[in-house]
Structures are given as C-alpha cells and as structure tokens.
Design a protein around this motif. Structure first.
Motif, PDB file in Angstrom:
ATOM      1  N   VAL A   1       0.853  -0.984  -0.010  1.00  0.00           N
ATOM      2  CA  VAL A   1       0.250  -0.116  -0.004  1.00  0.00           C
ATOM      3  C   VAL A   1       0.793   1.447  -0.067  1.00  0.00           C
ATOM      4  N   SER A   2       0.456   2.230  -0.917  1.00  0.00           N
ATOM      5  CA  SER A   2       1.045   3.379  -0.606  1.00  0.00           C
ATOM      6  C   SER A   2       1.078   4.131   0.552  1.00  0.00           C
ATOM      7  N   ALA A   3       2.005   4.577   1.031  1.00  0.00           N
ATOM      8  CA  ALA A   3       2.106   5.295   2.488  1.00  0.00           C
ATOM      9  C   ALA A   3       3.077   6.557   2.406  1.00  0.00           C
ATOM     10  N   THR A   4       2.551   7.497   3.152  1.00  0.00           N
ATOM     11  CA  THR A   4       3.503   8.662   3.478  1.00  0.00           C
ATOM     12  C   THR A   4       3.639   8.729   4.874  1.00  0.00           C
ATOM     13  N   THR A   5       4.242   9.765   5.482  1.00  0.00           N
ATOM     14  CA  THR A   5       4.453   9.651   6.832  1.00  0.00           C
ATOM     15  C   THR A   5       3.026  10.274   7.551  1.00  0.00           C
TER      16      THR A   5
ATOM     17  N   GLU B   1      -2.281   5.447  10.086  1.00  0.00           N
ATOM     18  CA  GLU B   1      -3.531   4.922  10.107  1.00  0.00           C
ATOM     19  C   GLU B   1      -3.443   3.519   9.216  1.00  0.00           C
ATOM     20  N   ILE B   2      -2.685   3.304   8.118  1.00  0.00           N
ATOM     21  CA  ILE B   2      -2.287   1.919   7.704  1.00  0.00           C
ATOM     22  C   ILE B   2      -2.111   0.808   8.672  1.00  0.00           C
TER      23      ILE B   2
ATOM     24  N   SER C   1       5.923   2.993   1.035  1.00  0.00           N
ATOM     25  CA  SER C   1       4.901   1.915   0.809  1.00  0.00           C
ATOM     26  C   SER C   1       4.961   1.257   2.158  1.00  0.00           C
ATOM     27  N   VAL C   2       4.068   0.561   2.589  1.00  0.00           N
ATOM     28  CA  VAL C   2       3.903  -0.514   3.535  1.00  0.00           C
ATOM     29  C   VAL C   2       3.304  -1.755   3.104  1.00  0.00           C
ATOM     30  N   THR C   3       3.904  -3.082   3.276  1.00  0.00           N
ATOM     31  CA  THR C   3       3.576  -4.294   2.756  1.00  0.00           C
ATOM     32  C   THR C   3       2.734  -4.677   4.092  1.00  0.00           C
TER      33      THR C   3
ATOM     34  N   LYS D   1      -8.303   3.203  -0.285  1.00  0.00           N
ATOM     35  CA  LYS D   1      -8.182   4.933  -0.298  1.00  0.00           C
ATOM     36  C   LYS D   1      -6.642   5.329  -0.001  1.00  0.00           C
ATOM     37  N   PHE D   2      -5.797   4.448   0.032  1.00  0.00           N
ATOM     38  CA  PHE D   2      -4.341   4.772   0.443  1.00  0.00           C
ATOM     39  C   PHE D   2      -3.626   4.622  -0.845  1.00  0.00           C
TER      40      PHE D   2
END
Length: 175
Positions: A91-95, A100-101, A119-121, A140-141
């Motif tokens: 999943v795409s992730a920002t700081t 939330e993820i 990203s986060v897996t 949504k991410f």
C-alpha cells in the motif's frame, strides 16, 4: 455459484497438469487454486474454487475420479469448513498515512512485514471475506501490488457451521 473442491492426489509429476487440463478441455474456469503436501507422505491436497451450477460441478467431480492419480474428491461448498487465505498487499504510504495503515492492519490482525519510504506491505491471513474487507479499507491509500495464495480449506470435524452462528449471534464475529 462458486464451489470449493478438495482433491487428494498421489504426489507425482504431471498430476496437477492432468487435472487443470481436464478443466480446460471442459471450458471450466478455476478461480482459485492452492496445492500443497497432505497428511500422508506421497499425497498432495489441491483446493480449488470453481464457478458453475451443481450439475456441472458434479460432472467435473466424476471426471476427476476417473484420473489415475486422484485418490479422493470432495465438494466441500456446503460442508462446515475452516477456510483460510494468505495475502500480501503493498500500500502507498506517507508519513501522514502510515500510522493509519498500521492501525487498520492491527484491527484486521494483520502484520506489517515491510516498511519503505513510500509504501507499507501488509500480511493478512483469514477467510476470503476478510481479504475483501481489508482491500476495501486500504484502497483509499492506493494499492500498489497484491499477491494471494488462493483459498485452502479443511472440513470442520466438530461440524459447527460458523457462518450459521454469525447470523444467529452478531456478537460472534471471529472463529
């Protein structure tokens, strides 16, 4: 309707090719396929999800029984079963969104297996409904990649149908 078939075969080269070839010749689509060692040495359990009506699945089951390497075939669609699937979802992730993820993963009893700058897996294990639910929540991410194993299933020896219990008792949400 989707049917779940559990097929026990002799562990020999070409067994899976013969089974999938038989499905292809009959224009039957295999929606999910999981293959692994079974409880006895020299046997393999194949769990597959196929679409079709009861009559078509019955015909395919009869054809499977005719294959030399097939030891046992069960349509476990309506039998109480323990069903699981494994999924990795990147999943795409920002700081800003990373926490939330991670919180969503915790709610779904999933594990974070890789964190990168963008990203986060997430590793998720559970029934197919859980897979759909977490995908919906993480969409949504921005989903970058998904890898899924396909459903595996074993008949519940207790005979307890947890799907029936969930309808009867809304408090029972996890079994």
């Amino acid at each position: 309707m989707k049917h779940t078939l559990s097929v026990l075969v002799q562990d020999e080269s070409g067994a899976l090719a013969r089974i999938t070839g038989m499905f292809a010749r009959r224009s039957f689509n295999i929606e999910s396929l999981a293959v692994g060692s079974a409880e006895q040495m020299g046997t393999t359990r194949i769990t597959m999800v196929v679409g079709g009506d009861a009559q078509a699945v019955e015909q395919v089951t009869k054809q499977l029984h005719k294959l030399v390497s097939v030891l046992k075939v069960q349509d476990i669609t309506t039998v109480p079963c323990v069903e699981r699937e494994l999924m990795l979802i990147k999943v795409s992730a920002t700081t800003v969104t990373r926490s939330e993820i991670i919180e969503l993963a915790t709610v779904f009893r999933a594990r974070i297996v890789d964190v990168a700058e963008e990203s986060v897996t997430v590793e998720v294990t559970g029934d197919p409904g859980k897979m759909v639910a977490i995908i919906q929540m993480l969409t949504k991410f921005g989903i970058k990649e998904i890898a899924r194993t396909g459903k595996i299933a074993l008949i519940r020896e207790s005979g307890v149908n947890t799907e029936f219990l969930k309808v009867q008792s809304p408090l029972l949400t996890r079994v």
